[in-house]
Design a protein around this motif. Structure first.
Motif, PDB file in Angstrom:
ATOM      1  N   PHE A   6      -1.349  -0.309   4.431  1.00 21.94           N
ATOM      2  CA  PHE A   6      -2.536   0.253   3.787  1.00 21.94           C
ATOM      3  C   PHE A   6      -2.311   1.728   3.428  1.00 21.94           C
ATOM      4  CE2 PHE A   6      -6.500   2.711   4.477  1.00 21.94           C
ATOM      5  CZ  PHE A   6      -7.186   2.294   3.352  1.00 21.94           C
ATOM      6  N   LEU A   7      -1.730   2.477   4.366  1.00 28.15           N
ATOM      7  CA  LEU A   7      -1.473   3.903   4.093  1.00 28.15           C
ATOM      8  C   LEU A   7      -0.472   4.066   2.946  1.00 28.15           C
ATOM      9  CD1 LEU A   7      -1.363   5.407   7.716  1.00 28.15           C
ATOM     10  CD2 LEU A   7      -3.290   5.300   6.122  1.00 28.15           C
ATOM     11  N   GLY A   8       0.479   3.140   2.855  1.00 29.35           N
ATOM     12  CA  GLY A   8       1.409   3.143   1.718  1.00 29.35           C
ATOM     13  C   GLY A   8       0.652   2.987   0.412  1.00 29.35           C
ATOM     14  N   SER A   9      -0.330   2.071   0.396  1.00 35.74           N
ATOM     15  CA  SER A   9      -1.125   1.869  -0.827  1.00 35.74           C
ATOM     16  C   SER A   9      -1.984   3.099  -1.122  1.00 35.74           C
ATOM     17  CB  SER A   9      -2.004   0.618  -0.698  1.00 35.74           C
ATOM     18  OG  SER A   9      -3.092   0.853   0.175  1.00 35.74           O
ATOM     19  N   GLU A  10      -2.404   3.782  -0.077  1.00 35.03           N
ATOM     20  CA  GLU A  10      -3.197   4.997  -0.265  1.00 35.03           C
ATOM     21  C   GLU A  10      -2.359   6.123  -0.903  1.00 35.03           C
ATOM     22  OE1 GLU A  10      -6.596   4.431  -0.012  1.00 35.03           O
ATOM     23  OE2 GLU A  10      -6.908   5.864   1.621  1.00 35.03           O
ATOM     24  N   CYS A  11      -1.050   6.074  -0.679  1.00 40.12           N
ATOM     25  CA  CYS A  11      -0.157   7.050  -1.341  1.00 40.12           C
ATOM     26  C   CYS A  11      -0.279   6.912  -2.855  1.00 40.12           C
ATOM     27  CB  CYS A  11       1.293   6.824  -0.923  1.00 40.12           C
ATOM     28  SG  CYS A  11       1.676   7.306   0.752  1.00 40.12           S
ATOM     29  N   THR A  17       9.811   2.178   6.300  1.00 34.74           N
ATOM     30  CA  THR A  17      10.067   1.567   4.992  1.00 34.74           C
ATOM     31  C   THR A  17       8.770   1.304   4.234  1.00 34.74           C
ATOM     32  OG1 THR A  17      12.014   0.523   5.948  1.00 34.74           O
ATOM     33  CG2 THR A  17      11.249  -0.339   3.835  1.00 34.74           C
ATOM     34  N   VAL A  18       7.765   0.709   4.926  1.00 36.55           N
ATOM     35  CA  VAL A  18       6.524   0.343   4.219  1.00 36.55           C
ATOM     36  C   VAL A  18       5.707   1.576   3.831  1.00 36.55           C
ATOM     37  CG1 VAL A  18       6.345  -1.939   5.272  1.00 36.55           C
ATOM     38  CG2 VAL A  18       5.161  -0.021   6.331  1.00 36.55           C
ATOM     39  N   PHE A  19       5.980   2.707   4.466  1.00 33.49           N
ATOM     40  CA  PHE A  19       5.239   3.924   4.101  1.00 33.49           C
ATOM     41  C   PHE A  19       6.034   4.806   3.128  1.00 33.49           C
ATOM     42  CE2 PHE A  19       4.049   8.402   4.953  1.00 33.49           C
ATOM     43  CZ  PHE A  19       2.745   8.339   4.489  1.00 33.49           C
ATOM     44  N   LEU A  20       7.305   5.035   3.452  1.00 30.15           N
ATOM     45  CA  LEU A  20       8.095   5.963   2.624  1.00 30.15           C
ATOM     46  C   LEU A  20       8.407   5.385   1.241  1.00 30.15           C
ATOM     47  CD1 LEU A  20      10.498   7.494   5.305  1.00 30.15           C
ATOM     48  CD2 LEU A  20       8.361   8.417   4.405  1.00 30.15           C
TER      49      LEU A  20
END
Lengths: 104, 186
Positions: free
Chosen positions: B16-21, A76-79
């Protein structure tokens, strides 16, 4: 004390699976390189390249980054941000008339 | 481990990787928005070296395999194997940076700089920031390897290798997108 292990200690893929995924990634990369030189594929080149790129992206995220095996919270936090980022790319390129090859 | 059942450090790296997206998403969007709008050359089709970039893409993809093998070895407590795979990952990462340094040097010799045109500005900004991330990843992995060689990483520290690996794989998936959108799509 919980009876089940926390998600971050969940079982990941085997080394054999990693090797198979790497082989598939190498084959797709070779195909990406090859298809740009095949004139007959020109009409479908852009969607074809996007599909192959998305497949590589998904393989790395699901197997090498273990998102297939890890907690749904991590997915969830990535997608979530990934979908928004893709939306930003589509919106900005559409607004500026530069949506890939579709020039106005 | 918090209420989510996930170690806080692992959750933090994924956030953090989400923010990097967002970061790379905006850089890619900017490149595409200005695509084909350069008034003067060199233009992408005149200068991009696709065979060379395919080779560097292959190197980065294989570094991801080496990274995940290092993690698998660390998780089963095989420190010797873990060190070997980690060292090879660093070697491949440096190899990718070498490809990029060679490409940038060639482009500058052919008259494409950050100030030349819109293509130069957006291309060098996007790929430069990606290269910077690779350099940070190489430094991170090298630090882990040195700590391990000095006996300052224990079997219980596999999560540190996993977190560094997640960053490394992210750098790889960003390049997968860049390779297609900037180099391959005509």
């Amino acid at each position: 004390v919980t009876a089940t292990p926390p998600h971050d200690q969940a079982e990941h893929a085997s080394v054999a699976t990693y090797l198979k995924v790497a082989a598939i990634l190498a084959v797709i990369t070779a195909l990406e390189f090859a298809v740009i030189y095949i004139r007959a594929l020109t009409p479908i080149l852009v969607p074809l390249l996007l599909v192959m790129s998305a497949a590589k992206f998904a393989l790395v995220v699901l197997f090498f980054m273990h998102l297939r095996y890890d907690s749904k919270v991590l997915s969830t936090v990535f997608l979530g941000p990934l979908v928004i980022a893709i939306g930003i790319i589509v919106a900005l390129t559409t607004l500026t008339g530069a949506f890939l090859v579709y020039h106005r | 481990v918090g209420d989510t059942g996930v170690d806080h450090r692992k959750l933090a790296i994924w956030v953090f990787l989400g923010s990097e997206c967002f970061f790379f998403g905006t850089l890619i969007a900017t490149y595409l928005a200005y695509r084909g709008r350069s008034v003067v050359g060199p233009h992408p089709h005149e200068i991009l070296n696709i065979p060379l970039t395919t080779a560097s893409t292959f190197v980065l993809l294989m570094s991801s395999l080496l990274m995940v093998l290092a993690l698998a070895a660390a998780q089963r407590g095989d420190r010797r194997q873990s060190r070997i795979w980690l060292a090879l990952t660093i070697f491949f990462g440096v190899g990718f940076l070498g490809f990029q340094a060679w490409e940038f040097t060639e482009f500058i010799h052919e008259g494409l700089t950050l100030q030349t045109n819109l293509f130069g500005s957006t291309f060098f900004t996007l790929t430069g920031f990606h290269g910077g991330h690779v350099a940070i990843g190489v430094t991170w992995l090298a630090t882990l390897l040195v700590l391990d060689l000095r006996g300052r990483l224990s079997v219980g520290d596999a999560l540190k290798v996993e977190i560094a690996g997640l960053y490394w794989h992210f750098v790889d998936i960003v390049w997968i997108a860049i390779f297609t959108l900037i180099y391959l799509i005509p």
